[in-house]
Design a protein around this motif. Sequence first.
Motif, PDB file in Angstrom:
ATOM      1  N   GLN A 198       0.801  -1.224   0.000  1.00  0.00           N
ATOM      2  CA  GLN A 198       0.000   0.000   0.000  1.00  0.00           C
ATOM      3  C   GLN A 198       0.833   1.272   0.000  1.00  0.00           C
ATOM      4  OE1 GLN A 198      -2.854   0.020   3.170  1.00  0.00           O
ATOM      5  NE2 GLN A 198      -3.831   1.944   2.534  1.00  0.00           N
ATOM      6  N   TRP A 199       2.072   1.185   0.480  1.00  0.00           N
ATOM      7  CA  TRP A 199       2.840   2.400   0.715  1.00  0.00           C
ATOM      8  C   TRP A 199       4.108   2.512  -0.127  1.00  0.00           C
ATOM      9  CZ3 TRP A 199      -0.567   4.871   3.412  1.00  0.00           C
ATOM     10  CH2 TRP A 199      -1.361   4.197   4.350  1.00  0.00           C
ATOM     11  N   LEU A 214       0.670   5.529   7.781  1.00  0.00           N
ATOM     12  CA  LEU A 214       0.890   4.103   7.578  1.00  0.00           C
ATOM     13  C   LEU A 214      -0.282   3.261   8.087  1.00  0.00           C
ATOM     14  CD1 LEU A 214       4.672   3.801   8.511  1.00  0.00           C
ATOM     15  CD2 LEU A 214       3.647   4.084   6.248  1.00  0.00           C
ATOM     16  N   GLY A 215      -1.462   3.902   8.126  1.00  0.00           N
ATOM     17  CA  GLY A 215      -2.669   3.191   8.522  1.00  0.00           C
ATOM     18  C   GLY A 215      -2.884   3.086  10.011  1.00  0.00           C
ATOM     19  N   ILE A 216      -1.917   3.514  10.827  1.00  0.00           N
ATOM     20  CA  ILE A 216      -2.034   3.323  12.275  1.00  0.00           C
ATOM     21  C   ILE A 216      -1.656   4.561  13.080  1.00  0.00           C
ATOM     22  CG2 ILE A 216      -1.639   0.829  12.201  1.00  0.00           C
ATOM     23  CD1 ILE A 216       1.295   1.376  12.903  1.00  0.00           C
ATOM     24  N   GLY A 217      -1.040   5.551  12.467  1.00  0.00           N
ATOM     25  CA  GLY A 217      -0.520   6.696  13.200  1.00  0.00           C
ATOM     26  C   GLY A 217      -1.436   7.907  13.144  1.00  0.00           C
ATOM     27  N   ASP A 259       9.097   4.891   2.622  1.00  0.00           N
ATOM     28  CA  ASP A 259      10.280   4.901   1.760  1.00  0.00           C
ATOM     29  C   ASP A 259      11.554   5.027   2.585  1.00  0.00           C
ATOM     30  OD1 ASP A 259      11.354   5.416  -1.171  1.00  0.00           O
ATOM     31  OD2 ASP A 259      12.263   6.962   0.071  1.00  0.00           O
ATOM     32  N   TRP A 260      11.533   5.911   3.589  1.00  0.00           N
ATOM     33  CA  TRP A 260      12.741   6.104   4.400  1.00  0.00           C
ATOM     34  C   TRP A 260      13.039   4.882   5.255  1.00  0.00           C
ATOM     35  CZ3 TRP A 260      14.272   6.516   9.563  1.00  0.00           C
ATOM     36  CH2 TRP A 260      15.593   6.953   9.729  1.00  0.00           C
ATOM     37  N   LEU A 261      12.005   4.216   5.731  1.00  0.00           N
ATOM     38  CA  LEU A 261      12.223   3.007   6.534  1.00  0.00           C
ATOM     39  C   LEU A 261      12.907   1.920   5.703  1.00  0.00           C
ATOM     40  CD1 LEU A 261       8.907   2.814   8.595  1.00  0.00           C
ATOM     41  CD2 LEU A 261      11.195   3.408   9.429  1.00  0.00           C
ATOM     42  N   VAL A 262      12.550   1.820   4.430  1.00  0.00           N
ATOM     43  CA  VAL A 262      13.218   0.868   3.542  1.00  0.00           C
ATOM     44  C   VAL A 262      14.676   1.272   3.365  1.00  0.00           C
ATOM     45  CG1 VAL A 262      13.343  -0.018   1.185  1.00  0.00           C
ATOM     46  CG2 VAL A 262      11.139   0.178   2.321  1.00  0.00           C
ATOM     47  N   SER A 320       2.961   9.506   4.598  1.00  0.00           N
ATOM     48  CA  SER A 320       3.065   8.063   4.849  1.00  0.00           C
ATOM     49  C   SER A 320       3.962   7.404   3.812  1.00  0.00           C
ATOM     50  CB  SER A 320       1.675   7.414   4.804  1.00  0.00           C
ATOM     51  OG  SER A 320       0.903   7.771   5.924  1.00  0.00           O
ATOM     52  N   LEU A 321       3.816   7.817   2.560  1.00  0.00           N
ATOM     53  CA  LEU A 321       4.659   7.263   1.505  1.00  0.00           C
ATOM     54  C   LEU A 321       6.128   7.583   1.772  1.00  0.00           C
ATOM     55  CD1 LEU A 321       2.525   8.195  -1.656  1.00  0.00           C
ATOM     56  CD2 LEU A 321       2.517   6.054  -0.352  1.00  0.00           C
TER      57      LEU A 321
END
Length: 209
Positions: free
Chosen positions: A29-30, A164-167, A180-183, A175-176
Amino acid sequence: MSRAHLPGIFAMAAIVVASNILVQFLFGQWLTWGAFTYPLAFLVTDLMNRVYGAGPARKVVFIGFLVGVACSLIGTQIIGEFGPLVTLRVAIASGTAFLSAQMLDVAIFSALRRRVWWQAPLTSTLIGSAVDTALFFAIAFSATLSWLDPGADIAWANEVLPMLGIGPMVPLWVSLAVADWLVKLSLALIALIPFRLIATRMEARVRHS
C-alpha cells in the motif's frame, strides 16, 4: 575518469534506469518496487568514494543524475491512464533529491573516511537517504509547492489519512515518505555487509594493479 571507474558508472546507470521503471509498480500500500533498488545508488557512491576518492564518486553521481534526467524526459512523453508517467514536479523532485543527497553523501563519507570502516558508509547513507526522501516527496507532492506545476493532480497525495494506517492523521504523501525512508534505513544497515566485502576486494585489486 579511467576505465577502472566504468563498473561504477554502469552500476549507477543501471540502478537509476531500473528504479525509474520499477517505481511504476506498487509493492503493498505504501511502496513501489523502485524503493528497493534506488538505495543501492548510495552503495555504489560509497564504494567509489572508498576505493577511488571523492572526485570519481562525484563524477559517477553526476552521470547518474544525467541518466535520471533522461529517464524523466522519456517518462513525460509516455501517457498512462492518469496522464504522463512523469509529471514536471516529479521530474524536478527526482533530479533535485538525487543530486543533493548523493553529493551530501560524498561529502559526509569523505569527512569520516578515516574512522572505523562502517561509520562513513552508514552515516553518509542515513543522512543522504533522509535528505533524499524529504526533498523528493515534499517537492513532488506537497500542496504548498503546487505552484511548481499547477496542472499536476496531487489531490490524491494530499488526502489526509492515518500515517501508515495506524498513526496520526497526515497527508498520504507523508506516509509514503516514511515508508520509503524506513526501507532506505533497513537497506543502509544490510548494505554494510556487501560494502565491506566489495570494498576490500576492490582495494586489493587497485593495490596490485
